[in-house]
Design a protein around this motif. Structure first.
Motif: not given
Length: 378
Positions: A313-321, A370-378
């Motif tokens: 989450t930190a390394c890839h700048g994910l949404a923080g789920h 869609d999950l990538r656009r939402r930044r859920v996964i890298p």
């Protein structure tokens, strides 16, 4: 049996791409008011969005945690196991025309599922039947458990007319309740039976899309190939899934088509696949080599992966789920354990007039996008 309600065809007009109209919004009551129960799940969330997008529905979402309002959408938070709380929260809704019931309470055993899931449906229907003279239809979301799919190899393709099986089974009890309660009522009912539903939601215990996406992303992060983790025979069994968007369209179609009153419908994408063919396609999407299957329980091997998820989450700048919000490992283990064919005949819906379908590999790619656009996964 004759019902007193009037149905209208689903609006299939193209989406309006003209500039947004900034004039005051029409606040007159909508002709159709939907109560979507289970509005934060994979099914309910997509159904809320679909109804709101049609333009001629007012939508009320019901869930334990509620949700943010949107144009033509408002949310109600309530524990449906509490009858008094249900009456307090829903008893004033006098204009609801359609109930779309997609709520679910998980329990450790099949027998324990019956009481809470039947109680929640009963509380909703009894409350709305008394509160809203406008009520026309109650739509019940079911699944292939009606055919005994969760118990082991069952007759395939399963059909809506197939014989029942030994209880307990809450889906059957719920339908029996609706059929009895709706007898000579002013409203009709329908039972919608999808396969595994694929769509977007977080914090959901039954989310195959999230299982695949997070498992593949973690495999890539660890420099591992993508291995199918299920039972040996499951890799070659024949199965199908149901796109959440397709399911939303079919559910509204059945609820607003007179000929569908008091009927059950299997709803699936319309194609069949084997993991032995789909798994390499998923690997290619994530840029992963596919190694031979290796049976393992995801619920066990993922138990220590929260730290890995936090790092990703930190390394890839994910949404923080949180790790808990993206974990449906127990459900993944159940799906990957099916070493027998898992599919149903969807031709009844086509005979009644619903002809849409979704190609499954394309669906998975779109959901991963869609999950990538939402930044859920890298």
């Amino acid at each position: 049996m004759t019902h007193s309600h009037t149905t209208r065809p689903v609006d299939t007009r193209p989406v309006d791409t003209r500039p947004v109209d900034t004039r005051p919004v029409d606040t007159r009551p909508a002709d159709k008011v939907a109560l979507v129960v289970g509005a934060q799940g994979v099914i309910g969330r997509t159904l809320v969005g679909h109804l709101a997008g049609l333009g001629d529905w007012e939508v009320i979402g019901v869930s334990r945690r509620g949700g943010p309002p949107a144009p033509r959408v408002r949310h109600v938070a309530v524990d449906l196991l509490d009858l008094d709380a249900t009456r307090a929260a829903l008893g004033g809704l006098r204009t609801v025309t359609h109930v779309f019931y997609a709520a679910y309470q998980d329990r450790p055993t099949w027998a324990e599922l019956v009481a809470p899931n039947l109680a929640m449906l009963t509380h909703v229907v009894e409350t709305l039947d008394a509160a809203s003279p406008a009520l026309r239809h109650v739509s019940l979301m079911q699944g292939y458990k009606v055919y005994g799919a969760h118990l082991g190899p069952f007759k395939t393709p399963a059909r809506e007319s197939d014989a029942g099986h030994m209880p307990p089974e809450f889906n059957v009890d719920q339908q029996d309740y609706l059929a009895a309660r709706g007898w000579n009522a002013a409203w009709s009912w329908s039972a919608i039976r999808p396969s595994v539903v694929c769509g977007f939601a977080t914090g959901n215990p039954m989310n195959l899309t999230m299982v695949l996406a997070v498992y593949a992303s973690m495999s890539k992060e660890l420099g591992l190939p993508l291995r199918f983790p299920g039972a040996p025979g499951a890799y070659d069994a024949l199965l199908e899934v149901t796109d959440a968007g397709l399911l939303a369209k079919a559910t509204v179609w059945a609820a607003t088509t007179e000929a569908c009153a008091d009927q059950a419908f299997n709803i699936n994408n319309g194609d069949l696949f084997r993991w032995s063919e789909m798994w390499p396609a998923i690997g290619r999407y994530f840029g992963l080599e596919v190694a031979p299957p290796l049976p393992m329980k995801l619920e066990s091997v993922m138990a220590d992966k929260e730290e890995l998820w936090t790092t990703m989450t930190a390394c890839h700048g994910l949404a923080g789920h949180t790790f808990q919000e993206v974990s449906s490992w127990r459900f993944g283990d159940a799906v990957f354990s099916w070493d027998y064919d898992m599919f149903a005949d969807g031709s009844k819906a086509r005979r009644f007039g619903f002809h849409e379908y979704v190609e499954t590999e394309t669906m998975f790619h779109a959901l991963f996008d869609d999950l990538r656009r939402r930044r859920v996964i890298p």
